[in-house]
Design a protein around this motif. Structure first.
Motif, PDB file in Angstrom:
ATOM      1  N   ILE A   1       0.857  -1.192   0.000  1.00  0.00           N
ATOM      2  CA  ILE A   1       0.000   0.000   0.000  1.00  0.00           C
ATOM      3  C   ILE A   1       0.892   1.242   0.000  1.00  0.00           C
ATOM      4  N   PHE A   2       0.547   2.208  -0.837  1.00  0.00           N
ATOM      5  CA  PHE A   2       1.237   3.498  -0.876  1.00  0.00           C
ATOM      6  C   PHE A   2       0.238   4.574  -0.462  1.00  0.00           C
ATOM      7  N   GLU A   3       0.705   5.555   0.279  1.00  0.00           N
ATOM      8  CA  GLU A   3      -0.197   6.616   0.751  1.00  0.00           C
ATOM      9  C   GLU A   3       0.284   7.998   0.288  1.00  0.00           C
ATOM     10  N   PRO A   4       0.441   8.225  -1.001  1.00  0.00           N
ATOM     11  CA  PRO A   4       0.956   9.523  -1.438  1.00  0.00           C
ATOM     12  C   PRO A   4      -0.111  10.616  -1.357  1.00  0.00           C
ATOM     13  N   GLY A   5       0.302  11.793  -0.971  1.00  0.00           N
ATOM     14  CA  GLY A   5      -0.591  12.947  -0.980  1.00  0.00           C
ATOM     15  C   GLY A   5       0.021  14.013  -1.875  1.00  0.00           C
ATOM     16  N   ARG A   6       1.068  14.638  -1.347  1.00  0.00           N
ATOM     17  CA  ARG A   6       1.713  15.750  -2.042  1.00  0.00           C
ATOM     18  C   ARG A   6       2.104  15.394  -3.477  1.00  0.00           C
ATOM     19  N   PHE A   7       2.655  14.185  -3.686  1.00  0.00           N
ATOM     20  CA  PHE A   7       3.108  13.807  -5.023  1.00  0.00           C
ATOM     21  C   PHE A   7       1.954  13.870  -6.028  1.00  0.00           C
ATOM     22  N   LEU A   8       0.765  13.493  -5.586  1.00  0.00           N
ATOM     23  CA  LEU A   8      -0.368  13.435  -6.512  1.00  0.00           C
ATOM     24  C   LEU A   8      -0.956  14.809  -6.804  1.00  0.00           C
ATOM     25  N   VAL A   9      -0.972  15.683  -5.800  1.00  0.00           N
ATOM     26  CA  VAL A   9      -1.732  16.932  -5.992  1.00  0.00           C
ATOM     27  C   VAL A   9      -0.918  18.221  -5.812  1.00  0.00           C
ATOM     28  N   GLY A  10       0.281  18.112  -5.248  1.00  0.00           N
ATOM     29  CA  GLY A  10       1.023  19.319  -4.849  1.00  0.00           C
ATOM     30  C   GLY A  10       1.254  20.317  -5.978  1.00  0.00           C
ATOM     31  N   ASN A  11       1.816  19.823  -7.089  1.00  0.00           N
ATOM     32  CA  ASN A  11       2.130  20.750  -8.185  1.00  0.00           C
ATOM     33  C   ASN A  11       0.911  21.070  -9.055  1.00  0.00           C
TER      34      ASN A  11
END
Ligand code: LLP
Length: 413
Positions: free
Chosen positions: A271-281
């Motif tokens: 399981i991966f829990e990315p936040g910033r990588f998906l929406v930051g830019n």
């Protein structure tokens, strides 16, 4: 691909002119590029294609319902830290069976709600929390699942406020405590151990801390399996960094090349829990210049957005690029600040903005898609701004601007 570009010196988000949006919807205004979110998700998903895996978008990074819906439509799972986030996932049509629930302070109500919604598992952070979950599940005549969040004691080399996987942090359990908790948990009838989780920090810009932590985790998983614990899931948290200034974070492919060979050794669902990588830019914050003020030592550009709209510079000294909505060749150095009565209410020092900048001009703060609006407040009794999501030529109002009446609606006087 970059979804924020100048065309004839005018800033666009996808095919829509930012100035038009600012005039129509007012400022401060968060603008998101839906296609950048989708592209980031697909990039990561395909880079990790060789793995049995699930991406769980870290909802805390941007919990607008349209954003959640966008990820739900991509079949994403979700990482949550509150009942509020779960409520929004339910409302947006997300699959609650793909929800993992993290956080050190889950309340009784939140745990009940999550069990009712049959989430995939809880990431538990202490023995007392596990006991509470077991008791609640028992009262509900249900069985639920958990992973223990472990603390691998690895330095992710990021800001100290967003470092979470070192032994002095409040998060997770050290490996010894985790091992004994798994054994103890065999006595609990209403919770089943299904795996392990960790999250070492946020805005991590190299692969080494991930690899070091994963290697440590593998040793723990081998020991747990030897003790008869069925580790079906290995959740490695989020933390993948993005470019704000001149960082060189790994791309999705580089991240995958570094971690996938290590992760395959687990023989588990990852399981991966990315936040910033998906929406930051994929988000900007647009503000209007109120005043340009010269003092003997400085020139200040004072915006109508403040630290209540974007807290990151004040809280972490974070860098956000500041660009004019109408580009110019002639630039000068200015300090860009908000209107709030604190010296920490600044967005950037010595930044280059057009020489002729004046009241009424619009500027954009870049890379505000993650931990932007979600950290906004009403400090100084300022209504929070609006959020718009762009999909090609179309602009959807994803949140209306807060009104003064809404600000006082729960007050009794
Ligand atoms: N999983 C857990 C358990 C987390 O605590 C976090 C973030 C994430 C996943 C997602 O991390 P990401 O992929 O976004 O790095 N407000 C700060 C960031 C706080 C992050 C907290 N935890 C900021 O503005 O930089």
């Amino acid at each position: 691909m970059n979804y924020f570009n100048y065309k004839n010196n005018k800033l666009f988000c996808e095919n829509v002119a930012v100035e038009k949006l600012a005039k129509k919807h007012g400022t401060p205004l968060y603008i998101y590029s839906k296609n950048s979110f989708i592209e980031q998700y697909k990039n990561l998903d395909s880079a990790l294609a060789g793995l049995d895996k699930m991406i769980c978008f870290a909802t805390k990074s941007n919990s607008n319902l349209v954003v959640i819906k966008t990820f739900a439509e991509l079949n994403s799972g979700f990482d949550i830290v509150t009942g509020g986030e779960l409520f929004k996932i339910v409302k947006a049509g997300g699959d609650t069976n793909k929800v993992v629930f993290s956080g050190v302070g889950k309340t009784i109500e939140e745990i009940k709600y999550a069990i009712e919604q049959n989430i995939l598992f809880f990431n538990i952070e202490s023995e007392v929390e596990l006991k509470r979950i077991n008791d609640i599940a028992g009262e509900m005549n249900k069985k639920t699942r958990f992973c223990v969040r472990v603390n691998p004691n690895v330095d992710p080399k990021t800001h100290k406020y967003i470092t979470t996987g070192k032994s002095e942090n409040k998060f997770g359990l050290d490996f010894e405590a985790a091992k004994s908790l798994y054994n103890h948990a065999k006595n609990y009838k209403n919770v089943e151990a299904v795996g392990v989780q960790m999250h070492i920090g946020s805005q991590i810009t190299t692969t080494e801390p991930f690899v070091a932590a994963i290697k440590k985790l593998l040793k723990l998983v081998e020991k747990l399996r030897a003790q008869g614990i069925d580790v079906k899931y290995v959740d490695i948290g989020g933390g993948l960094g993005i470019v704000y200034k001149n960082e060189t974070p790994p791309t999705a492919e580089q991240f995958a090349i570094a971690v996938v060979p290590e992760l395959k050794k687990f023989n588990a669902k990852i399981i991966f829990e990315p936040g910033r990588f998906l929406v930051g830019n994929g988000g900007i914050l647009v503000a209007e210049v109120q005043y340009v003020k010269k003092t003997p030592t400085k020139e200040f550009v004072i915006l109508n957005a403040g630290m209540n709209d974007l807290l990151r510079p004040s809280l972490y000294d974070a860098y956000h690029d500041i660009i004019p909505v109408n580009a110019s060749d002639k630039l000068k150095k200015v300090d860009v600040v908000g209107p709030i009565c604190e010296s920490s209410d600044f967005f950037g020092r010595e930044r280059k903005l057009p020489e002729e900048i004046k009241s009424g001009d619009f500027i954009a703060l870049k890379s505000c898609g993650a931990y932007g609006f979600v950290m906004a407040s009403n400090y100084n009794t300022r209504p929070r701004g609006a959020e718009i999501i762009i999909d090609g030529n179309s602009a959807i109002v994803a949140r209306k601007r807060e009104t003064l009446e809404q600000l006082i609606k729960n007050e009794i006087w």
